[in-house]
Design a protein around this motif. Structure first.
Motif, PDB file in Angstrom:
ATOM      1  N   SER A 123       0.837  -1.201   0.000  1.00 45.46           N
ATOM      2  CA  SER A 123       0.000   0.000   0.000  1.00 45.46           C
ATOM      3  C   SER A 123       0.874   1.254   0.000  1.00 45.46           C
ATOM      4  N   PRO A 124       0.333   2.367  -0.480  1.00 49.19           N
ATOM      5  CA  PRO A 124       1.098   3.623  -0.412  1.00 49.19           C
ATOM      6  C   PRO A 124       1.538   3.958   1.014  1.00 49.19           C
ATOM      7  N   ARG A 125       0.698   3.664   1.999  1.00 48.24           N
ATOM      8  CA  ARG A 125       1.056   3.925   3.393  1.00 48.24           C
ATOM      9  C   ARG A 125       2.289   3.122   3.807  1.00 48.24           C
ATOM     10  N   ALA A 126       2.333   1.850   3.405  1.00 53.94           N
ATOM     11  CA  ALA A 126       3.492   1.001   3.739  1.00 53.94           C
ATOM     12  C   ALA A 126       4.755   1.497   3.036  1.00 53.94           C
ATOM     13  N   VAL A 127       4.608   1.950   1.800  1.00 49.49           N
ATOM     14  CA  VAL A 127       5.755   2.468   1.052  1.00 49.49           C
ATOM     15  C   VAL A 127       6.290   3.731   1.720  1.00 49.49           C
ATOM     16  N   LEU A 128       5.406   4.648   2.076  1.00 47.41           N
ATOM     17  CA  LEU A 128       5.834   5.892   2.728  1.00 47.41           C
ATOM     18  C   LEU A 128       6.467   5.624   4.089  1.00 47.41           C
ATOM     19  N   ALA A 129       5.902   4.693   4.853  1.00 47.17           N
ATOM     20  CA  ALA A 129       6.479   4.344   6.153  1.00 47.17           C
ATOM     21  C   ALA A 129       7.870   3.745   5.977  1.00 47.17           C
ATOM     22  N   TYR A 130       8.024   2.891   4.965  1.00 51.18           N
ATOM     23  CA  TYR A 130       9.336   2.298   4.713  1.00 51.18           C
ATOM     24  C   TYR A 130      10.337   3.381   4.315  1.00 51.18           C
ATOM     25  N   MET A 131       9.927   4.297   3.454  1.00 51.27           N
ATOM     26  CA  MET A 131      10.832   5.364   3.007  1.00 51.27           C
ATOM     27  C   MET A 131      11.235   6.270   4.169  1.00 51.27           C
ATOM     28  N   ARG A 132      10.315   6.529   5.090  1.00 43.43           N
ATOM     29  CA  ARG A 132      10.650   7.300   6.285  1.00 43.43           C
ATOM     30  C   ARG A 132      11.698   6.557   7.105  1.00 43.43           C
ATOM     31  N   ASP A 133      11.470   5.264   7.325  1.00 39.65           N
ATOM     32  CA  ASP A 133      12.421   4.463   8.098  1.00 39.65           C
ATOM     33  C   ASP A 133      13.762   4.356   7.377  1.00 39.65           C
ATOM     34  N   MET A 134      13.734   4.308   6.056  1.00 43.47           N
ATOM     35  CA  MET A 134      14.975   4.241   5.284  1.00 43.47           C
ATOM     36  C   MET A 134      15.765   5.542   5.450  1.00 43.47           C
ATOM     37  N   ALA A 135      15.070   6.668   5.415  1.00 40.76           N
ATOM     38  CA  ALA A 135      15.742   7.969   5.593  1.00 40.76           C
ATOM     39  C   ALA A 135      16.371   8.077   6.976  1.00 40.76           C
TER      40      ALA A 135
END
Length: 187
Positions: free
Chosen positions: A84-96
């Protein structure tokens, strides 16, 4: 011995040093697509026959990859990595924040990139084909849309490579090597 060889799994057995993740089709598809995309981009206005042949080959590869996304092995399937877009955004936040969890297959951002690249490449191939038809021959707007898709795709490839480098650094593994050998460490 490295720490990976000393890891014990259930039953007292040692875990394997590497596990198969990317099947041969995915690896060949990936590197052929990368090479053909560079070839098509480099020959755009200069060597039309090569550009068109590369474009048709890319379209064929995309059709095969889409089919493989439904019938291929686990990590090649869209159901394994489209989130989901929410999971992608959460992953990108954690990656940053350099705290993203490691995935054996595509992580949520990588899965999203696969989908977006497929879509932009389909747009590029479709508009490229349109320019060869009698209906759209010489239509400036089709050429402009084709170039926009091509440039967007190249920009996404740059983001993809940066993401691979960050994930490789964060998880201390070479994702490029994994895309060559098909293998990654299990944990």
């Amino acid at each position: 011995m490295s720490a990976i060889h000393d890891t014990m799994v259930a039953g007292g057995e040692k875990s394997p040093a590497a596990v198969k993740v990317w099947d041969p089709f995915i690896r060949v598809f990936h590197w052929w697509l990368a090479g053909l995309l560079l070839l098509a981009y480099a020959t755009g206005d200069e060597i039309e026959n090569v550009h068109i042949a590369a474009g048709y080959t890319i379209a064929g590869l995309l059709a095969l990859r889409i089919a493989w996304g439904f019938v291929g092995p686990r990590h090649a399937r869209f159901s394994d990595f489209v989130r989901s877009p929410r999971a992608v955004l959460a992953y990108m936040r954690d990656m940053a924040l350099l705290r993203a969890p490691r995935y054996l297959g595509h992580n949520p951002a990588g899965g999203a990139m696969v989908v977006v690249l497929i879509v932009t490449l389909i747009g590029t191939c479709t508009t490229g084909y349109m320019m060869t038809t009698g209906t759209f021959w010489g239509a400036k707007w089709v050429e402009e849309v084709h170039e926009a898709f091509a440039n967007l795709t190249i920009g996404l490839v740059v983001v993809h490579v940066l993401g691979v480098l960050v994930a490789s650094f964060e998880h201390r593994e070479s994702l490029v090597k994994a895309m060559i050998t098909g293998r990654k460490r299990p944990s």
